[in-house]
Design an enzyme around this catalytic site. Sequence first.
Site, mmCIF file in Angstrom:
data_model
loop_
_atom_site.group_PDB
_atom_site.id
_atom_site.type_symbol
_atom_site.label_atom_id
_atom_site.label_comp_id
_atom_site.label_asym_id
_atom_site.label_seq_id
_atom_site.Cartn_x
_atom_site.Cartn_y
_atom_site.Cartn_z
ATOM 1 N N GLU A 77 9.959 28.049 -54.363
ATOM 2 C CA GLU A 77 10.055 28.992 -55.490
ATOM 3 C C GLU A 77 8.676 29.496 -55.893
ATOM 4 O O GLU A 77 8.525 30.642 -56.332
ATOM 5 C CB GLU A 77 10.806 28.329 -56.658
ATOM 6 N N HIS B 212 6.121 24.466 -53.536
ATOM 7 C CA HIS B 212 7.583 24.590 -53.585
ATOM 8 C C HIS B 212 7.964 26.017 -53.193
ATOM 9 O O HIS B 212 7.255 26.968 -53.522
ATOM 10 C CB HIS B 212 8.091 24.260 -54.984
ATOM 11 N N LYS C 63 12.141 21.824 -62.570
ATOM 12 C CA LYS C 63 11.924 23.286 -62.584
ATOM 13 C C LYS C 63 11.753 23.755 -64.037
ATOM 14 O O LYS C 63 11.207 23.022 -64.842
ATOM 15 C CB LYS C 63 13.061 23.993 -61.838
ATOM 16 N N ASN D 194 12.768 17.258 -59.531
ATOM 17 C CA ASN D 194 12.039 18.479 -59.893
ATOM 18 C C ASN D 194 12.895 19.225 -60.921
ATOM 19 O O ASN D 194 13.901 19.823 -60.572
ATOM 20 C CB ASN D 194 11.840 19.316 -58.626
ATOM 21 N N GLU E 255 12.355 21.164 -47.416
ATOM 22 C CA GLU E 255 13.390 21.791 -48.233
ATOM 23 C C GLU E 255 13.775 23.140 -47.621
ATOM 24 O O GLU E 255 13.083 24.138 -47.844
ATOM 25 C CB GLU E 255 12.884 22.017 -49.654
ATOM 26 N N SER F 65 20.025 20.696 -52.476
ATOM 27 C CA SER F 65 21.414 20.338 -52.773
ATOM 28 C C SER F 65 21.737 18.865 -52.516
ATOM 29 O O SER F 65 22.852 18.544 -52.095
ATOM 30 C CB SER F 65 22.382 21.254 -52.015
ATOM 31 N N GLY G 94 19.695 24.743 -54.357
ATOM 32 C CA GLY G 94 20.537 25.257 -55.429
ATOM 33 C C GLY G 94 21.805 25.948 -54.953
ATOM 34 O O GLY G 94 22.471 26.631 -55.734
HETATM 35 P P1 PGA Z 1 18.323 21.508 -55.655
HETATM 36 O O1 PGA Z 1 16.743 21.838 -55.624
HETATM 37 O O2 PGA Z 1 18.441 20.010 -55.568
HETATM 38 O O3 PGA Z 1 18.768 22.038 -57.001
HETATM 39 O O4 PGA Z 1 18.938 22.189 -54.508
HETATM 40 C C1 PGA Z 1 15.875 21.117 -54.787
HETATM 41 C C2 PGA Z 1 14.455 21.568 -54.997
HETATM 42 O O5 PGA Z 1 14.219 22.783 -55.111
HETATM 43 O O6 PGA Z 1 13.534 20.732 -55.057
#
Ligand code: PGA
Length: 255
Positions: free
Chosen positions: A104, A102, A17, A15, A172, A217, A178
């Site tokens: 976010e 997601h 983003k 992803n 997640e 992560s 992140g």
């Molecule tokens: P990350 O994000 O691997 O940067 O922690 C995972 C995600 O939001 O899909």
Amino acid sequence: MSSMAGTLRPLVAGNWKMNGTKSSGAELEAISAGYDDALQGKIDMMVCPPATLVMAFAAMARDAALAVGGQNCHANESGAHTGDISAEMLADAGATAVIAGHSERRADHGETDDQVRAKAEAGWRAGLMAIVCVGETEAERDAGKTLDIVGGQLAGSIPDGATAQNLVVAYEPVWAIGTGRTPTTDDVAEVHGMIRERLTARFGGEGEGMRILYGGSVKPGNAAELMAVDNVNGALVGGASLKADDFLGIAAAYR
Ligand code: PGA
């Protein structure tokens, strides 16, 4: 735990983003080449770039095995929705999947389970596989509510009619995205086991065949440990999917 879950073909999805421009094509080429060389016999691999790059990346990946997905879609097919894109547009651009819900999107845009479910259905209407995301916040985990929260999101965000082909679930934990922090493998096993039970209770054999990704992560250094957990059938990778070496290093957990 299901006997079938251990034999599912893993999916490692990236992803991106809100990252990437035309100049990122070289990274996509490197991911695609690395996948074709060493991994495509064993796992599925996908990159979900920003919408502006879906068409270009799908064209670049056309003769390769790498799949391209969208990060979000509107529930409607077309209409007066300035700035939105539909699942049909993603499919037209060459995507074969779409991420729905997601954290976010849930946090930044207030997306509800009902809206996420409608987006997943929109994806199916356009012939896309839906990757539905669920996960608790840190406060929810600290309050001991993880299984309740994730269970509720699962029930509300996954439409009736889900199959092993049209649906992937991504667990997640919001606090792991992140941050460089991950749950213990016992915690991952507990949540993924609950998700498998719910999917199987609701969708029977199809639920046994659905892939459940872990996200938050995931890095080359922790991928093997996380991917070895029962009912972890792949990864949804954010930051570490932007660099071919890291993303392929994660995928190599399945070598
Ligand atoms: P990350 O994000 O691997 O940067 O922690 C995972 C995600 O939001 O899909």
